[in-house]
Each structure stands twice: as C-alpha cells, then as structure tokens.
Design a protein around this motif. Structure first.
Motif, mmCIF file in Angstrom:
data_model
loop_
_atom_site.group_PDB
_atom_site.id
_atom_site.type_symbol
_atom_site.label_atom_id
_atom_site.label_comp_id
_atom_site.label_asym_id
_atom_site.label_seq_id
_atom_site.Cartn_x
_atom_site.Cartn_y
_atom_site.Cartn_z
ATOM 1 N N VAL A 52 27.388 50.089 -6.913
ATOM 2 C CA VAL A 52 26.151 50.493 -5.649
ATOM 3 C C VAL A 52 25.177 50.997 -6.282
ATOM 4 O O VAL A 52 23.745 50.600 -5.683
ATOM 5 N N LEU A 53 25.188 51.715 -7.431
ATOM 6 C CA LEU A 53 24.139 52.244 -8.027
ATOM 7 C C LEU A 53 23.290 51.290 -8.726
ATOM 8 O O LEU A 53 22.044 51.202 -8.654
ATOM 9 N N ALA A 54 23.806 50.284 -9.285
ATOM 10 C CA ALA A 54 23.321 49.225 -9.843
ATOM 11 C C ALA A 54 22.428 48.187 -8.960
ATOM 12 O O ALA A 54 21.231 47.758 -9.222
ATOM 13 N N GLY A 55 23.172 47.920 -7.715
ATOM 14 C CA GLY A 55 22.431 47.308 -6.783
ATOM 15 C C GLY A 55 21.306 48.009 -5.986
ATOM 16 O O GLY A 55 20.253 47.428 -5.699
ATOM 17 N N LEU A 56 21.213 49.432 -5.881
ATOM 18 C CA LEU A 56 20.157 50.051 -5.518
ATOM 19 C C LEU A 56 19.110 50.122 -6.470
ATOM 20 O O LEU A 56 17.779 50.064 -6.119
ATOM 21 N N ALA A 57 19.407 50.199 -7.732
ATOM 22 C CA ALA A 57 18.283 50.039 -8.768
ATOM 23 C C ALA A 57 17.571 48.943 -8.885
ATOM 24 O O ALA A 57 16.309 48.953 -8.882
ATOM 25 N N VAL A 58 18.214 47.763 -8.702
ATOM 26 C CA VAL A 58 17.727 46.438 -8.646
ATOM 27 C C VAL A 58 16.823 46.161 -7.389
ATOM 28 O O VAL A 58 15.837 45.717 -7.441
ATOM 29 N N THR A 59 17.361 46.708 -6.378
ATOM 30 C CA THR A 59 16.573 46.761 -5.048
ATOM 31 C C THR A 59 15.331 47.115 -5.202
ATOM 32 O O THR A 59 14.128 46.989 -5.083
ATOM 33 N N GLY A 60 15.244 48.589 -5.808
ATOM 34 C CA GLY A 60 14.122 49.252 -5.751
ATOM 35 C C GLY A 60 13.050 48.634 -6.840
ATOM 36 O O GLY A 60 12.108 48.680 -6.817
ATOM 37 N N LEU A 61 13.320 48.132 -8.115
ATOM 38 C CA LEU A 61 12.756 47.282 -8.952
ATOM 39 C C LEU A 61 12.116 46.112 -8.640
ATOM 40 O O LEU A 61 11.123 45.716 -8.988
ATOM 41 N N SER A 62 13.095 45.506 -7.855
ATOM 42 C CA SER A 62 12.711 44.228 -7.344
ATOM 43 C C SER A 62 11.562 44.160 -6.200
ATOM 44 O O SER A 62 10.822 43.082 -6.068
ATOM 45 N N ILE A 63 11.380 45.199 -5.509
ATOM 46 C CA ILE A 63 10.302 45.271 -4.688
ATOM 47 C C ILE A 63 8.820 45.204 -5.199
ATOM 48 O O ILE A 63 8.104 44.253 -4.712
ATOM 49 N N VAL A 74 33.163 50.621 -8.001
ATOM 50 C CA VAL A 74 32.601 50.437 -6.890
ATOM 51 C C VAL A 74 30.857 51.278 -6.825
ATOM 52 O O VAL A 74 29.965 50.766 -6.555
ATOM 53 N N ALA A 75 31.382 52.387 -7.506
ATOM 54 C CA ALA A 75 29.963 53.484 -7.450
ATOM 55 C C ALA A 75 28.920 52.892 -8.389
ATOM 56 O O ALA A 75 27.720 52.860 -8.073
ATOM 57 N N ARG A 76 29.353 52.400 -9.305
ATOM 58 C CA ARG A 76 28.240 51.840 -10.631
ATOM 59 C C ARG A 76 27.704 50.436 -10.167
ATOM 60 O O ARG A 76 26.578 50.229 -10.201
ATOM 61 N N MET A 136 27.206 43.104 -6.819
ATOM 62 C CA MET A 136 28.558 42.478 -6.863
ATOM 63 C C MET A 136 28.895 41.924 -8.269
ATOM 64 O O MET A 136 30.086 42.178 -8.575
ATOM 65 N N LEU A 137 27.899 41.717 -9.160
ATOM 66 C CA LEU A 137 28.164 41.279 -10.440
ATOM 67 C C LEU A 137 28.800 42.392 -11.136
ATOM 68 O O LEU A 137 29.465 42.214 -11.878
ATOM 69 N N THR A 138 28.088 43.518 -10.861
ATOM 70 C CA THR A 138 28.837 44.802 -11.766
ATOM 71 C C THR A 138 29.848 45.071 -11.029
ATOM 72 O O THR A 138 30.695 45.556 -12.139
ATOM 73 N N TRP A 139 29.975 45.041 -10.008
ATOM 74 C CA TRP A 139 31.553 45.520 -9.574
ATOM 75 C C TRP A 139 32.586 44.408 -10.059
ATOM 76 O O TRP A 139 33.607 44.942 -10.245
ATOM 77 N N LEU A 140 32.208 43.163 -10.118
ATOM 78 C CA LEU A 140 33.174 41.948 -10.588
ATOM 79 C C LEU A 140 33.377 42.079 -12.135
ATOM 80 O O LEU A 140 34.575 41.856 -12.653
ATOM 81 N N SER A 150 18.526 40.384 -4.134
ATOM 82 C CA SER A 150 18.700 40.650 -5.751
ATOM 83 C C SER A 150 19.603 41.944 -5.779
ATOM 84 O O SER A 150 20.485 41.777 -6.686
ATOM 85 N N GLY A 151 19.583 42.904 -5.148
ATOM 86 C CA GLY A 151 20.367 43.986 -5.163
ATOM 87 C C GLY A 151 21.659 43.810 -4.864
ATOM 88 O O GLY A 151 22.708 44.216 -5.528
ATOM 89 N N GLY A 152 22.010 42.917 -3.941
ATOM 90 C CA GLY A 152 23.290 42.637 -3.623
ATOM 91 C C GLY A 152 24.095 41.891 -4.658
ATOM 92 O O GLY A 152 25.311 42.258 -5.033
ATOM 93 N N ALA A 153 23.270 40.901 -5.406
ATOM 94 C CA ALA A 153 24.008 40.314 -6.289
ATOM 95 C C ALA A 153 24.287 41.015 -7.558
ATOM 96 O O ALA A 153 25.104 40.831 -8.327
#
Length: 61
Positions: A28-39, A24-26, A15-19, A9-12
């Motif tokens: 990565v931050l979006a991916g980390l946030a989604v990873t933390g919230l999806s657990i 890249v920085a945003r 990747m969608l934020t970057w696309l 989920s975080g990777g997706a």
C-alpha cells in the motif's frame, strides 16, 4: 485521464510489491508513493504533447 494513469501505476506498483512478498502494508505504501510521484510525471508528459517541440509554454499575447 491523468489521475487514471496515476492510479493504475500505483495499483500496479503496490500489487507487484505485495506479490514480491513484502506484505500488504508495504504494498500500500509503495502504491501510494508511486501514485503521488506519477501525477507530476504524467502531467509533464501530457503537457509536452500539447506544447511546442521544446516543451515550453510561450505567451502569445
């Protein structure tokens, strides 16, 4: 399995934020946030499948 779903989920999301052109920085931050919230989300989702219909754990002891 829980952490795999969170990582996917975080990777997706990253990747969608970057696309979307946010950089890249945003991404990565979006991916980390989604990873933390999806657990906790996936933990509750998986726990509700193994519990009773109300999703509550009962002490049968």
């Amino acid at each position: 399995m829980l952490f795999l779903l969170a990582a996917l989920s975080g990777g997706a999301a990253g990747m969608l934020t970057w696309l979307a052109g946010e950089g890249v920085a945003r991404g990565v931050l979006a991916g980390l946030a989604v990873t933390g919230l999806s657990i906790p989300f996936f933990d509750r989702l998986v726990a509700s499948e193994t519990g009773d219909a109300c999703g509550e754990a009962h002490d049968h002891g």
